[in-house]
Design a protein around this motif. Structure first.
Motif, PDB file in Angstrom:
ATOM      1  N   GLU A  43       4.017  33.274  21.860  1.00 37.71           N
ATOM      2  CA  GLU A  43       4.943  32.147  21.711  1.00 37.71           C
ATOM      3  C   GLU A  43       4.960  31.637  20.267  1.00 37.71           C
ATOM      4  O   GLU A  43       5.935  30.996  19.849  1.00 37.71           O
ATOM      5  CB  GLU A  43       4.545  31.016  22.669  1.00 37.71           C
ATOM      6  N   LEU A  44       3.869  31.876  19.508  1.00 37.86           N
ATOM      7  CA  LEU A  44       3.872  31.512  18.093  1.00 37.86           C
ATOM      8  C   LEU A  44       4.652  32.500  17.256  1.00 37.86           C
ATOM      9  O   LEU A  44       5.362  32.119  16.317  1.00 37.86           O
ATOM     10  CB  LEU A  44       2.425  31.430  17.567  1.00 37.86           C
ATOM     11  N   ALA A  45       4.497  33.804  17.601  1.00 34.79           N
ATOM     12  CA  ALA A  45       5.204  34.849  16.851  1.00 34.79           C
ATOM     13  C   ALA A  45       5.222  36.112  17.699  1.00 34.79           C
ATOM     14  O   ALA A  45       4.203  36.442  18.340  1.00 34.79           O
ATOM     15  CB  ALA A  45       4.512  35.120  15.512  1.00 34.79           C
ATOM     16  N   PRO A  46       6.333  36.820  17.759  1.00 33.58           N
ATOM     17  CA  PRO A  46       6.413  38.047  18.557  1.00 33.58           C
ATOM     18  C   PRO A  46       5.340  39.055  18.119  1.00 33.58           C
ATOM     19  O   PRO A  46       5.128  39.278  16.929  1.00 33.58           O
ATOM     20  CB  PRO A  46       7.825  38.576  18.263  1.00 33.58           C
ATOM     21  N   GLY A  47       4.654  39.622  19.098  1.00 31.26           N
ATOM     22  CA  GLY A  47       3.652  40.642  18.806  1.00 31.26           C
ATOM     23  C   GLY A  47       2.308  40.092  18.358  1.00 31.26           C
ATOM     24  O   GLY A  47       1.385  40.879  18.072  1.00 31.26           O
ATOM     25  N   LEU A  48       2.189  38.772  18.294  1.00 30.50           N
ATOM     26  CA  LEU A  48       0.926  38.183  17.833  1.00 30.50           C
ATOM     27  C   LEU A  48      -0.132  38.269  18.930  1.00 30.50           C
ATOM     28  O   LEU A  48       0.133  37.960  20.089  1.00 30.50           O
ATOM     29  CB  LEU A  48       1.145  36.716  17.440  1.00 30.50           C
ATOM     30  N   ASP A  49      -1.333  38.712  18.560  1.00 27.81           N
ATOM     31  CA  ASP A  49      -2.462  38.772  19.489  1.00 27.81           C
ATOM     32  C   ASP A  49      -3.712  38.332  18.726  1.00 27.81           C
ATOM     33  O   ASP A  49      -3.896  38.686  17.562  1.00 27.81           O
ATOM     34  CB  ASP A  49      -2.647  40.192  20.025  1.00 27.81           C
ATOM     35  N   VAL A  50      -4.553  37.560  19.376  1.00 24.79           N
ATOM     36  CA  VAL A  50      -5.765  37.036  18.733  1.00 24.79           C
ATOM     37  C   VAL A  50      -6.964  37.306  19.629  1.00 24.79           C
ATOM     38  O   VAL A  50      -6.908  37.057  20.838  1.00 24.79           O
ATOM     39  CB  VAL A  50      -5.656  35.513  18.465  1.00 24.79           C
ATOM     40  N   THR A  51      -8.031  37.818  19.047  1.00 22.26           N
ATOM     41  CA  THR A  51      -9.298  37.999  19.768  1.00 22.26           C
ATOM     42  C   THR A  51     -10.439  37.438  18.923  1.00 22.26           C
ATOM     43  O   THR A  51     -10.270  37.168  17.730  1.00 22.26           O
ATOM     44  CB  THR A  51      -9.573  39.479  20.076  1.00 22.26           C
ATOM     45  N   LEU A  52     -11.595  37.298  19.555  1.00 22.65           N
ATOM     46  CA  LEU A  52     -12.757  36.739  18.877  1.00 22.65           C
ATOM     47  C   LEU A  52     -13.946  37.685  18.958  1.00 22.65           C
ATOM     48  O   LEU A  52     -14.184  38.302  20.001  1.00 22.65           O
ATOM     49  CB  LEU A  52     -13.169  35.404  19.515  1.00 22.65           C
ATOM     50  N   SER A  53     -14.701  37.765  17.863  1.00 19.34           N
ATOM     51  CA  SER A  53     -16.028  38.394  17.850  1.00 19.34           C
ATOM     52  C   SER A  53     -17.034  37.274  17.687  1.00 19.34           C
ATOM     53  O   SER A  53     -16.945  36.472  16.746  1.00 19.34           O
ATOM     54  CB  SER A  53     -16.152  39.396  16.704  1.00 19.34           C
ATOM     55  N   MET A  54     -18.019  37.211  18.593  1.00 21.07           N
ATOM     56  CA  MET A  54     -18.924  36.057  18.631  1.00 21.07           C
ATOM     57  C   MET A  54     -20.375  36.520  18.617  1.00 21.07           C
ATOM     58  O   MET A  54     -20.729  37.505  19.270  1.00 21.07           O
ATOM     59  CB  MET A  54     -18.634  35.210  19.882  1.00 21.07           C
ATOM     60  N   GLY A  55     -21.191  35.788  17.884  1.00 17.34           N
ATOM     61  CA  GLY A  55     -22.611  36.095  17.815  1.00 17.34           C
ATOM     62  C   GLY A  55     -23.440  34.874  18.138  1.00 17.34           C
ATOM     63  O   GLY A  55     -23.181  33.777  17.629  1.00 17.34           O
ATOM     64  N   LEU A  56     -24.464  35.038  18.984  1.00 12.47           N
ATOM     65  CA  LEU A  56     -25.300  33.927  19.409  1.00 12.47           C
ATOM     66  C   LEU A  56     -26.725  34.102  18.904  1.00 12.47           C
ATOM     67  O   LEU A  56     -27.250  35.212  18.866  1.00 12.47           O
ATOM     68  CB  LEU A  56     -25.345  33.822  20.939  1.00 12.47           C
ATOM     69  N   ALA A  57     -27.344  32.988  18.561  1.00 13.81           N
ATOM     70  CA  ALA A  57     -28.762  32.964  18.195  1.00 13.81           C
ATOM     71  C   ALA A  57     -29.363  31.683  18.733  1.00 13.81           C
ATOM     72  O   ALA A  57     -28.731  30.622  18.704  1.00 13.81           O
ATOM     73  CB  ALA A  57     -28.936  33.039  16.677  1.00 13.81           C
ATOM     74  N   SER A  58     -30.578  31.773  19.235  1.00 16.13           N
ATOM     75  CA  SER A  58     -31.251  30.612  19.806  1.00 16.13           C
ATOM     76  C   SER A  58     -32.503  30.276  19.014  1.00 16.13           C
ATOM     77  O   SER A  58     -33.172  31.166  18.485  1.00 16.13           O
ATOM     78  CB  SER A  58     -31.627  30.878  21.272  1.00 16.13           C
TER      79      SER A  58
END
Length: 576
Positions: A530-545
């Motif tokens: 809906e923001l732009a045709p063909g736009l796709d967003v994903t996330l790479s996430m890293g956790l540390a405790s």
């Protein structure tokens, strides 16, 4: 050192310096600084100062003043260092803010706090911080923050020290030079050692082991940076810290070669105060091995050096309740005199009394053991009172400065400084202010804490393909998705251009992983088209405790987990 004989053949003797251009003398003094030739350097620096004063070369005299301070600091002449440093400052201040003046003020703050002159130390540290701000130099600002933190460490407040040093580490993050890494890691290690002693002997003994493990991690990380930097004092200091942590852990066979290496380097270079500290530690190592007699003899030898001769070689009382420091003869009249009792670092005097008490007690020497115990406690009380007085003055000064400003505009400025203008999330300054207290609470109360570093995959490509306006909208919607999927007690920040950071207090790693999976899934199904045709967003996430309970180490582990998530194909969560 140069051979003895005809003074005119020695290029550091006053007779040999006549007629030599100031520029050449400064080059010689700088070289002596790099090579840690302290005796040669102090003679050269004093000669340059005097000549430049007579001939009216202000810039050369200012540099000579800084060099004079450096050599005296390394030689352990702390009052002499403060004296020549103050003279240099009177010359430098009219010239305007400079990195050289920031560094000199930092040295002076350390020297003053070593001597227990905490108000003077805090004043110098704050002036250095103010100058760094005027110069707009992030590196100078970070080093100055470290200097302020070191003041609080010497005052017996490792938690305030850690907060300031963690803030300094956050300013540099991935752009630190070996020098800045050595300063930061070594200071944090020293702070952790101080906190360990307070926890072990105070109300949180269960935290002491974890704090010592953090100190070991910091010491181990600092060591290669000091070797890369090649500064002899830094190498000796990092070896000293590394050995001390191993000694406290009971790993005596590992500690001994590091402590001996550092002591030998101090003896060769003339790093007097660090040498005394190391000799005391080696005696403590003997105590840990059950060699009380050998330890007592070593401590007595150190007391011979610090008790029997007053300044100028005058004998003092053998059983005086305080420990004056021995004088060593100098062939050059311009070299600094050996320090008197009041010139010896307070922490060193306390440590020497404590070690002597333990050795005397092990040998059933009741009179000496009682004497040293009483002296250690007296000095500790004196430090506590001085600390309270200095901190009171410090906070009063800060409050006066703040009330002088308009309260409304001050509050608005503070709010703006801690908020990212695009997303409305916190910024790095917010992290530097809020994460260290959260880590302290987690450590002291044995509560879990997890950090998530979140990278928006391919945001640079999105900007290139769809434009920066769309890229900004993506960041804003990601921020909103983070708010929707986290608690009000979680700390949400924009870490960098395409990265976010979430701090989950009271959260174990498995629970943090579940939350991050929910965030990742919600981003994957969000209607980005809906923001732009063909736009796709994903996330790479890293956790540390936690542990570790240090901001820079914890985020470094989370960053490594992000890199692993990317390596595995992006759009996933990885644990450190």
């Amino acid at each position: 050192m140069f051979p003895t004989g005809d003074p005119s053949s020695d290029p550091t003797q006053p007779a040999a310096l006549d007629g030599v251009p100031l520029s050449e003398l400064l080059e010689r003094a700088r070289l002596a600084q790099q090579q840690a030739r302290l005796d040669d350097g102090v003679v050269l620096a004093d000669a340059i100062w005097d000549r430049a004063d007579v001939e009216g070369f202000i810039n050369e005299q200012a540099e000579a003043g800084k060099l004079r301070s450096f050599f005296r600091l390394r030689m352990g002449d702390l009052p002499g260092m403060l004296d020549v440093g103050e003279r240099a400052l009177r010359l430098m201040r009219p010239l305007g803010a400079s990195p050289a003046m920031c560094e000199l003020l930092r040295w002076m703050s350390l020297a003053a706090c070593e001597l227990g002159a905490y108000e003077q130390g805090l004043a110098c540290a704050h002036e250095a911080l103010k100058l760094a701000g005027e110069l707009g130099d992030v590196r100078l600002h970070a080093v100055a923050l470290n200097g302020l933190g070191a003041c609080f460490e010497r005052m017996g407040d490792p938690w305030q020290a850690e907060r300031l040093m963690s803030e300094a580490a956050g300013l540099l993050r991935t752009n630190a030079t070996p020098f800045e890494r050595v300063v930061t890691l070594t200071n944090l290690c020293t702070v952790a050692i101080g906190a360990y002693h307070l926890q072990r002997d105070g109300a949180a003994p269960e935290q002491a082991t974890r704090t010592l493990e953090r100190a070991l991690e910091l010491a181990r990380e600092a060591r290669p940076h000091s070797l890369q930097l090649g500064d002899r004092y830094g190498i000796a200091l990092t070896a000293s810290n590394f050995g001390e942590v191993l000694l406290l852990m009971g790993r005596l066979d590992e500690a001994e070669p590091l402590l001996i290496e550092a002591r030998d380097e101090c003896e060769r270079a003339g790093f007097r105060l660090l040498d005394w500290r190391l000799r005391c530690m080696l005696a403590e190592l003997q105590l840990a091995r059950g060699q009380a007699t050998a330890a007592w003899q070593q401590l007595q030898a150190l007391r011979e050096e610090t008790e029997h001769l007053a300044p100028g070689g005058t004998p003092s009382a053998l059983n005086a309740p305080t420990l004056p420091i021995a004088s060593t003869a100098s062939t050059a009249s311009t070299a600094p005199a050996s320090p008197a009792l009041k010139d010896v670092p307070l922490f060193l005097r306390v440590r020497l009394h404590q070690a002597s008490y333990r050795a005397a007690k092990a040998l059933a020497l009741l009179g000496p053991s009682l004497f040293h115990l009483e002296q250690a406690r007296t000095l500790e009380r004196r430090r506590a009172v001085s600390q309270l007085m200095a901190q009171s003055q410090y906070f009063v000064s800060r409050m006066e400065a703040e009330f002088a400003a308009d309260p409304a505009s001050l509050a608005a400025r503070d709010a703006a400084e801690f908020k990212d203008p695009l997303t409305g999330l916190g910024n790095r300054r917010c992290l530097e202010a809020r994460l260290p207290p959260l880590l302290r609470t987690a450590e002291q109360e044995d509560r879990p804490l997890t950090v998530a570093l979140i990278d928006a995959d391919g945001l640079r490509n999105i900007n290139e393909r769809h434009g920066n306006d769309i890229g900004d909208r993506v960041l804003q919607e990601l921020a909103e998705l983070l708010r929707e999927n986290t608690r009000g007690s979680d700390l949400l920040l924009r870490w960098s251009g395409e990265e976010f950071l979430v701090v989950f207090p009271d959260t174990i790693a498995d629970r943090g992983f579940e939350v991050c999976e929910r965030i990742r899934a919600s981003v994957s199904v969000h209607p980005w088209h809906e923001l732009a045709p063909g736009l796709d967003v994903t996330l790479s996430m890293g956790l540390a405790s936690a542990p570790p309970y240090a901001t820079d180490l914890l985020i470094a582990r989370a960053n490594a987990a992000v890199e692993r998530a990317k390596h595995l194909g992006r759009n996933r969560v990885a644990l450190a």
